[in-house]
Design a protein around this motif. Sequence first.
Motif, mmCIF file in Angstrom:
data_model
loop_
_atom_site.group_PDB
_atom_site.id
_atom_site.type_symbol
_atom_site.label_atom_id
_atom_site.label_comp_id
_atom_site.label_asym_id
_atom_site.label_seq_id
_atom_site.Cartn_x
_atom_site.Cartn_y
_atom_site.Cartn_z
ATOM 1 N N HIS D 78 24.090 43.799 -6.902
ATOM 2 C CA HIS D 78 25.170 43.495 -6.334
ATOM 3 C C HIS D 78 25.830 42.256 -7.234
ATOM 4 O O HIS D 78 25.258 41.216 -6.522
ATOM 5 C CB HIS D 78 25.565 43.652 -4.705
ATOM 6 C CG HIS D 78 25.734 44.913 -4.412
ATOM 7 N ND1 HIS D 78 26.600 45.987 -4.578
ATOM 8 C CD2 HIS D 78 24.755 45.848 -3.632
ATOM 9 C CE1 HIS D 78 26.647 46.978 -4.039
ATOM 10 N NE2 HIS D 78 25.409 46.788 -3.316
ATOM 11 N N LYS D 79 26.587 42.329 -7.988
ATOM 12 C CA LYS D 79 26.976 41.120 -8.529
ATOM 13 C C LYS D 79 28.218 40.319 -8.068
ATOM 14 O O LYS D 79 28.734 39.288 -8.511
ATOM 15 C CB LYS D 79 27.391 41.302 -10.014
ATOM 16 C CG LYS D 79 26.086 41.732 -10.866
ATOM 17 C CD LYS D 79 24.746 40.453 -11.294
ATOM 18 C CE LYS D 79 23.823 40.943 -12.192
ATOM 19 N NZ LYS D 79 22.784 41.714 -11.305
ATOM 20 N N ILE D 80 28.833 40.878 -6.829
ATOM 21 C CA ILE D 80 29.872 40.136 -6.362
ATOM 22 C C ILE D 80 29.515 38.793 -5.803
ATOM 23 O O ILE D 80 28.351 38.418 -5.589
ATOM 24 C CB ILE D 80 30.257 41.037 -5.046
ATOM 25 C CG1 ILE D 80 29.122 41.244 -3.976
ATOM 26 C CG2 ILE D 80 30.916 42.284 -5.522
ATOM 27 C CD1 ILE D 80 29.836 41.675 -2.719
ATOM 28 N N ASN D 81 30.432 38.147 -5.836
ATOM 29 C CA ASN D 81 30.284 36.625 -5.337
ATOM 30 C C ASN D 81 30.364 36.686 -3.592
ATOM 31 O O ASN D 81 31.466 36.823 -3.083
ATOM 32 C CB ASN D 81 31.297 35.829 -5.748
ATOM 33 C CG ASN D 81 31.471 34.313 -5.242
ATOM 34 O OD1 ASN D 81 30.718 34.139 -4.522
ATOM 35 N ND2 ASN D 81 32.064 33.629 -5.974
ATOM 36 N N ILE D 82 29.419 36.697 -3.250
ATOM 37 C CA ILE D 82 29.077 37.100 -1.767
ATOM 38 C C ILE D 82 29.864 36.037 -0.669
ATOM 39 O O ILE D 82 30.391 36.231 0.353
ATOM 40 C CB ILE D 82 27.637 37.244 -1.335
ATOM 41 C CG1 ILE D 82 27.084 38.599 -1.468
ATOM 42 C CG2 ILE D 82 27.483 36.597 -0.128
ATOM 43 C CD1 ILE D 82 25.732 38.586 -0.939
ATOM 44 N N ASN D 83 30.165 34.895 -1.268
ATOM 45 C CA ASN D 83 30.819 33.842 -0.358
ATOM 46 C C ASN D 83 32.123 33.691 -0.650
ATOM 47 O O ASN D 83 32.747 32.970 0.054
ATOM 48 C CB ASN D 83 30.071 32.429 -0.840
ATOM 49 C CG ASN D 83 28.459 32.260 -0.472
ATOM 50 O OD1 ASN D 83 28.272 32.616 0.849
ATOM 51 N ND2 ASN D 83 27.831 31.998 -1.556
ATOM 52 N N ASN D 84 32.650 34.581 -1.499
ATOM 53 C CA ASN D 84 34.273 34.473 -1.411
ATOM 54 C C ASN D 84 34.773 35.911 -1.986
ATOM 55 O O ASN D 84 35.267 36.150 -3.104
ATOM 56 C CB ASN D 84 34.312 33.608 -2.605
ATOM 57 C CG ASN D 84 35.880 32.954 -2.506
ATOM 58 O OD1 ASN D 84 36.533 33.519 -1.463
ATOM 59 N ND2 ASN D 84 36.566 32.367 -3.265
ATOM 60 N N ILE D 85 34.352 36.846 -1.006
ATOM 61 C CA ILE D 85 34.870 38.482 -1.212
ATOM 62 C C ILE D 85 36.156 38.206 -1.068
ATOM 63 O O ILE D 85 37.101 37.751 -0.180
ATOM 64 C CB ILE D 85 34.163 39.347 -0.436
ATOM 65 C CG1 ILE D 85 32.627 38.964 -0.370
ATOM 66 C CG2 ILE D 85 34.788 40.763 -0.609
ATOM 67 C CD1 ILE D 85 31.832 39.812 0.519
ATOM 68 N N LEU D 90 35.450 43.670 -3.055
ATOM 69 C CA LEU D 90 35.369 44.567 -2.092
ATOM 70 C C LEU D 90 35.295 46.055 -2.767
ATOM 71 O O LEU D 90 34.354 46.682 -2.698
ATOM 72 C CB LEU D 90 36.420 44.980 -0.929
ATOM 73 C CG LEU D 90 36.048 45.885 0.088
ATOM 74 C CD1 LEU D 90 34.847 45.243 1.077
ATOM 75 C CD2 LEU D 90 37.144 46.429 0.709
ATOM 76 N N VAL D 91 36.227 46.358 -3.513
ATOM 77 C CA VAL D 91 36.300 47.553 -4.376
ATOM 78 C C VAL D 91 34.978 47.636 -5.512
ATOM 79 O O VAL D 91 34.291 48.689 -5.509
ATOM 80 C CB VAL D 91 37.510 47.742 -5.166
ATOM 81 C CG1 VAL D 91 37.464 48.789 -6.114
ATOM 82 C CG2 VAL D 91 38.788 47.797 -4.412
ATOM 83 N N LEU D 92 34.673 46.748 -6.063
ATOM 84 C CA LEU D 92 33.435 46.544 -6.737
ATOM 85 C C LEU D 92 32.363 46.827 -6.064
ATOM 86 O O LEU D 92 31.383 47.671 -6.306
ATOM 87 C CB LEU D 92 33.368 45.231 -7.353
ATOM 88 C CG LEU D 92 34.415 44.779 -8.587
ATOM 89 C CD1 LEU D 92 34.182 43.608 -9.176
ATOM 90 C CD2 LEU D 92 34.030 45.752 -9.879
ATOM 91 N N PHE D 93 32.172 46.229 -4.896
ATOM 92 C CA PHE D 93 31.146 46.581 -3.903
ATOM 93 C C PHE D 93 30.936 48.002 -3.591
ATOM 94 O O PHE D 93 29.842 48.648 -3.716
ATOM 95 C CB PHE D 93 31.156 45.851 -2.758
ATOM 96 C CG PHE D 93 30.212 45.976 -1.637
ATOM 97 C CD1 PHE D 93 28.995 45.358 -1.690
ATOM 98 C CD2 PHE D 93 30.235 46.923 -0.493
ATOM 99 C CE1 PHE D 93 27.916 45.724 -0.922
ATOM 100 C CE2 PHE D 93 29.390 47.241 0.381
ATOM 101 C CZ PHE D 93 28.024 46.738 0.154
ATOM 102 N N ILE D 94 32.084 48.576 -3.217
ATOM 103 C CA ILE D 94 32.138 50.076 -2.828
ATOM 104 C C ILE D 94 31.643 50.943 -4.142
ATOM 105 O O ILE D 94 30.678 51.862 -3.972
ATOM 106 C CB ILE D 94 33.421 50.181 -2.324
ATOM 107 C CG1 ILE D 94 33.699 49.600 -0.855
ATOM 108 C CG2 ILE D 94 33.589 51.918 -2.123
ATOM 109 C CD1 ILE D 94 35.252 49.726 -0.474
ATOM 110 N N GLU D 95 32.369 50.627 -4.841
ATOM 111 C CA GLU D 95 31.959 51.570 -6.564
ATOM 112 C C GLU D 95 30.234 51.306 -6.644
ATOM 113 O O GLU D 95 29.872 52.305 -7.051
ATOM 114 C CB GLU D 95 32.856 51.199 -7.557
ATOM 115 C CG GLU D 95 34.329 51.442 -7.452
ATOM 116 C CD GLU D 95 35.218 51.004 -8.282
ATOM 117 O OE1 GLU D 95 35.008 50.004 -8.952
ATOM 118 O OE2 GLU D 95 36.478 51.512 -8.214
#
Lengths: 190, 190, 190, 190
Positions: D78-85, D90-95
Amino acid sequence: MSPRTPQQFENIRTEKKQIIMDAALEVFAQKSYHGASISQIAKVAGVSKGLMYNYFKNKEALISELLIVQFNRIFDSHKININNIDDHELVLFIEKSFSLLDENPEFWKLLFGLTMQTEVLEIIMPQMEKVLEPFLVGFTKYFASKGFDNPIAETQFFWGIMDGLSMDYITMGLPKEYCIQRIKDIYKID
Amino acid sequence: MSPRTPQQFENIRTEKKQIIMDAALEVFAQKSYHGASISQIAKVAGVSKGLMYNYFKNKEALISELLIVQFNRIFDSHKININNIDDHELVLFIEKSFSLLDENPEFWKLLFGLTMQTEVLEIIMPQMEKVLEPFLVGFTKYFASKGFDNPIAETQFFWGIMDGLSMDYITMGLPKEYCIQRIKDIYKID
Amino acid sequence: MSPRTPQQFENIRTEKKQIIMDAALEVFAQKSYHGASISQIAKVAGVSKGLMYNYFKNKEALISELLIVQFNRIFDSHKININNIDDHELVLFIEKSFSLLDENPEFWKLLFGLTMQTEVLEIIMPQMEKVLEPFLVGFTKYFASKGFDNPIAETQFFWGIMDGLSMDYITMGLPKEYCIQRIKDIYKID
Amino acid sequence: MSPRTPQQFENIRTEKKQIIMDAALEVFAQKSYHGASISQIAKVAGVSKGLMYNYFKNKEALISELLIVQFNRIFDSHKININNIDDHELVLFIEKSFSLLDENPEFWKLLFGLTMQTEVLEIIMPQMEKVLEPFLVGFTKYFASKGFDNPIAETQFFWGIMDGLSMDYITMGLPKEYCIQRIKDIYKID
DNA sequence: GATGAATGAGAGTTCATTCAT
DNA sequence: CATGAATGAACTCTCATTCAT
């Protein structure tokens, strides 16, 4: 057709347990703890491997219970008055010791074989010590009354002699009567 | 870097073999034959499992060779004149026996432990008997010269005593000096 | 003492069966199908191992019957008018769903645990589908009436949400009221 | 003829370990922990039963290591920036979540199946929590920034939804795109 | 000479299932 | 209807031994 009574089950258990313990004693004595397998014991007992675990939680519990039962049986059979040993009682003890070797050589083979295996032995150590203690105390009193300067050491010495003679008697067949006479000589009895 | 001579190879083999046998003695003494694994011994010896089989055909050959080597070494170290034992030599033998127990308790633990396991013991029985025989003959002669009616039985009795004291000395630590003195008493020495 | 009538026998059977199934549910929920043993269940039920097989052909039949009975009981207890779901009924369904989790968490734990094990699940799949089908049809009708373009997909979506919330509610304890309110928000109810 | 280098051994171990873990994942996913046997896994991996224990101390260590490796691999991806969602993240996380289900359905089957089995799950619980924690914190911040009164509860709600959709997606194949769109609707994204 | 990966037989143990009573 | 002794297959795990390198 009617279901077995609890008493019937109890009887079955008691008898079967004895059969298994007899087989276990035989196999353990021959191959010692680690060399004996549950399969072999089951085969000798004429039961399935699985049934072994109906009667004993595991291999350790089997040898443990086996040793304790035999141990108690044997030391109970020494009818000497432990608290007041005299020359006569000592001779009785020695003679009884040899006859116990004849009666149950398997057990002694097993026990002597385990003596060197701390790991296995410590399973039954507490129980053994409890049974042995009164004998050692009794002998120490006896040797003190005989005028030994160091009755504790003499008890150890006596015990060591008995151990060695017992061991060699089982494995190589010492001349029993001769040995008994020699011990009497040593302690100037008769 | 220079190629090793056959002699060097031979030395390496001899040394490695010794290392492995030392490790084997340690582990066998602790866990008995069936309880000890080749892996454990290899680990203690600091060599690979595979190498063990380069030096010993199998587990049985390992313990067999180990026991024979130790056995010879130990009985060779009895410097008494076997063919002409007298009181003085007997005392030397007894004292030497106890000191051998101190020097190499591992070996004795192993040996006594195996004494009851026919299966394992018979591997080295022939070799053991060959080494022991002269001692037994020598003691028999000695006891005959001391006037014993049945010197063969007395030798067995003496041997049994020594076995028992040795065993108990290793496992429970008998008072060495006391025991030696008591044997001297028994044979009216000094 | 008087001979029992067939009806009495039948009652005994039914009651015993219930006791066994209750015990089975408890143990299966705790240890899952393969981790639970017939012995344990028998012990919890307070009956003998043998009796288990008087009531159920085997372990598989036991869990199968257990799941089906519970499954029916639970979905029967949803008193909503399946063929004519409206907003009010949806809320009732959701609330009832959560309260069923509270009433019988064991069952749900078991069911969710089995959901991933095809092998075990397919035993009861047909029966489950038969019970679920009307609900799915009812919800689809409802979502169609609410104007959803793809009411079938919406039913699946709704069902998935309910599954996830239920699962997490059991294992980690979600805030029930909050979740219910959020679902109402999503479907713009109240 | 020359012995293998430590590096070669290292390579063999790494590759074989991977083969075994792949096989284990497959079998565990199908039959869950207690239902899967070491024999089956060994067969699928194409190695002997014995070798399994060269690579993993026991069954528990096998599933534990397997789960932890997969768990880390997945959540690392999961390459999202966890500290600044934000909405986009969020959409990226879900996808990404759905595509991870596609990539490795076996793992998810196993993980969801274990969710109900406390006994097995607690082996890896600490490790799991360590990995999950930052995500939960990140989502809570996100929902707070979106104006939710109870952002912690909302995170739990969101997580529950994702769990349920994931589970049903794997077992029954929900319409992925539809579900993603519906979540976007719920959170008024796009 | 030396390594350790690999095997296979067999160890201890559990458990669904049967059956005599 | 009810019991628990008994079985046998399958389980987890260990270990002496082999072998490619």
